[in-house]
Design a protein around this motif. Structure first.
Motif, PDB file in Angstrom:
ATOM      1  N   PRO A 193       1.044  -0.706  -0.018  1.00 33.38           N
ATOM      2  CA  PRO A 193       0.179  -0.464   0.241  1.00 33.38           C
ATOM      3  C   PRO A 193       0.519   1.041  -0.304  1.00 33.38           C
ATOM      4  CG  PRO A 193      -0.547  -1.387   1.550  1.00 33.38           C
ATOM      5  CD  PRO A 193       0.523  -1.913   1.168  1.00 33.38           C
ATOM      6  N   PHE A 194       1.992   1.340   0.873  1.00 34.39           N
ATOM      7  CA  PHE A 194       3.061   2.647   0.550  1.00 34.39           C
ATOM      8  C   PHE A 194       3.316   2.527  -0.238  1.00 34.39           C
ATOM      9  CE2 PHE A 194       1.987   2.864   5.097  1.00 34.39           C
ATOM     10  CZ  PHE A 194       2.248   3.903   5.759  1.00 34.39           C
ATOM     11  N   ALA A 234       0.647   3.951  -2.955  1.00 36.92           N
ATOM     12  CA  ALA A 234       0.663   5.140  -2.515  1.00 36.92           C
ATOM     13  C   ALA A 234       1.581   6.290  -3.516  1.00 36.92           C
ATOM     14  CB  ALA A 234       0.020   5.230  -1.497  1.00 36.92           C
ATOM     15  N   GLY A 235       2.904   5.833  -2.608  1.00 35.62           N
ATOM     16  CA  GLY A 235       3.830   6.664  -2.944  1.00 35.62           C
ATOM     17  C   GLY A 235       3.963   6.442  -5.077  1.00 35.62           C
ATOM     18  N   ALA A 236       3.548   5.361  -5.290  1.00 34.85           N
ATOM     19  CA  ALA A 236       3.574   5.576  -7.317  1.00 34.85           C
ATOM     20  C   ALA A 236       2.873   6.649  -7.683  1.00 34.85           C
ATOM     21  CB  ALA A 236       3.316   4.518  -7.612  1.00 34.85           C
ATOM     22  N   PHE A 288      11.274   8.333  -8.147  1.00 35.33           N
ATOM     23  CA  PHE A 288      12.262   7.704  -7.170  1.00 35.33           C
ATOM     24  C   PHE A 288      12.027   7.834  -6.050  1.00 35.33           C
ATOM     25  CE2 PHE A 288      16.096   8.059  -4.843  1.00 35.33           C
ATOM     26  CZ  PHE A 288      16.361   6.443  -4.663  1.00 35.33           C
ATOM     27  N   VAL A 289      12.297   9.393  -5.666  1.00 37.01           N
ATOM     28  CA  VAL A 289      11.680  10.195  -4.411  1.00 37.01           C
ATOM     29  C   VAL A 289      10.361  10.010  -4.182  1.00 37.01           C
ATOM     30  CG1 VAL A 289      12.228  12.227  -3.611  1.00 37.01           C
ATOM     31  CG2 VAL A 289      13.961  11.755  -4.873  1.00 37.01           C
ATOM     32  N   SER A 290       9.609   9.870  -4.981  1.00 29.84           N
ATOM     33  CA  SER A 290       8.212   9.250  -3.917  1.00 29.84           C
ATOM     34  C   SER A 290       7.930   8.190  -3.452  1.00 29.84           C
ATOM     35  CB  SER A 290       7.123  10.137  -4.899  1.00 29.84           C
ATOM     36  OG  SER A 290       6.514   9.018  -5.928  1.00 29.84           O
ATOM     37  N   ILE A 291       8.714   7.248  -4.248  1.00 30.47           N
ATOM     38  CA  ILE A 291       8.504   6.279  -3.875  1.00 30.47           C
ATOM     39  C   ILE A 291       9.315   5.550  -2.510  1.00 30.47           C
ATOM     40  CG2 ILE A 291       9.290   3.842  -4.059  1.00 30.47           C
ATOM     41  CD1 ILE A 291       8.104   4.275  -7.199  1.00 30.47           C
ATOM     42  N   TYR A 292      10.756   6.114  -2.502  1.00 29.07           N
ATOM     43  CA  TYR A 292      11.693   6.504  -1.319  1.00 29.07           C
ATOM     44  C   TYR A 292      11.460   6.417  -0.503  1.00 29.07           C
ATOM     45  CZ  TYR A 292      15.824   6.347   1.124  1.00 29.07           C
ATOM     46  OH  TYR A 292      16.836   6.128   2.213  1.00 29.07           O
ATOM     47  N   LEU A 338       9.887   5.069   3.374  1.00 23.10           N
ATOM     48  CA  LEU A 338      10.848   5.577   5.075  1.00 23.10           C
ATOM     49  C   LEU A 338       9.616   5.837   5.701  1.00 23.10           C
ATOM     50  CD1 LEU A 338      13.360   8.377   3.712  1.00 23.10           C
ATOM     51  CD2 LEU A 338      13.700   5.916   5.124  1.00 23.10           C
ATOM     52  N   LEU A 339       8.386   6.370   4.958  1.00 20.34           N
ATOM     53  CA  LEU A 339       7.411   6.972   5.777  1.00 20.34           C
ATOM     54  C   LEU A 339       6.913   5.499   6.680  1.00 20.34           C
ATOM     55  CD1 LEU A 339       4.791   8.944   6.660  1.00 20.34           C
ATOM     56  CD2 LEU A 339       3.904   8.555   5.238  1.00 20.34           C
ATOM     57  N   ARG A 340       6.463   4.389   5.967  1.00 19.11           N
ATOM     58  CA  ARG A 340       5.858   3.230   6.118  1.00 19.11           C
ATOM     59  C   ARG A 340       6.857   2.534   6.975  1.00 19.11           C
ATOM     60  NH1 ARG A 340       8.141  -2.301   5.229  1.00 19.11           N
ATOM     61  NH2 ARG A 340       9.946  -1.134   3.688  1.00 19.11           N
TER      62      ARG A 340
END
Length: 76
Positions: free
Chosen positions: A14-15, A18-20, A57-61, A65-67
């Motif tokens: 899910p994270f 959501a990042g994608a 890349f940054v949004s998924i990374y 990290l949030l996960r």
């Protein structure tokens, strides 16, 4: 043991999704703003590819990290 793999978190998918989604929407906004500007101010095509890749890349990374932060708070 060599046959056992690393356990994957249930929150991982899910994270990442959501990042994608956030990355895709921000990339679409970037491309829209780039195409909307005058022809002299638009970025070259290679710059667009690089910027979209970096945004994704940054949004998924950051989502990953949030996960990890959420998982560490849930363990407490």
């Amino acid at each position: 043991m060599p046959g056992q793999g690393k356990q994957v978190s249930k929150l991982r998918r899910p994270f990442v999704v959501a990042g994608a989604v956030v990355g895709a929407s921000f990339s679409a906004w970037y491309l829209y703003r780039n195409f909307r500007s005058s022809a002299a101010a638009t970025d070259p095509i290679w710059t667009r590819f690089v910027n979209v890749a970096l945004i994704m890349f940054v949004s998924i990374y950051l989502a990953n990290l949030l996960r990890r932060g959420v998982e560490s708070l849930k363990k407490r």
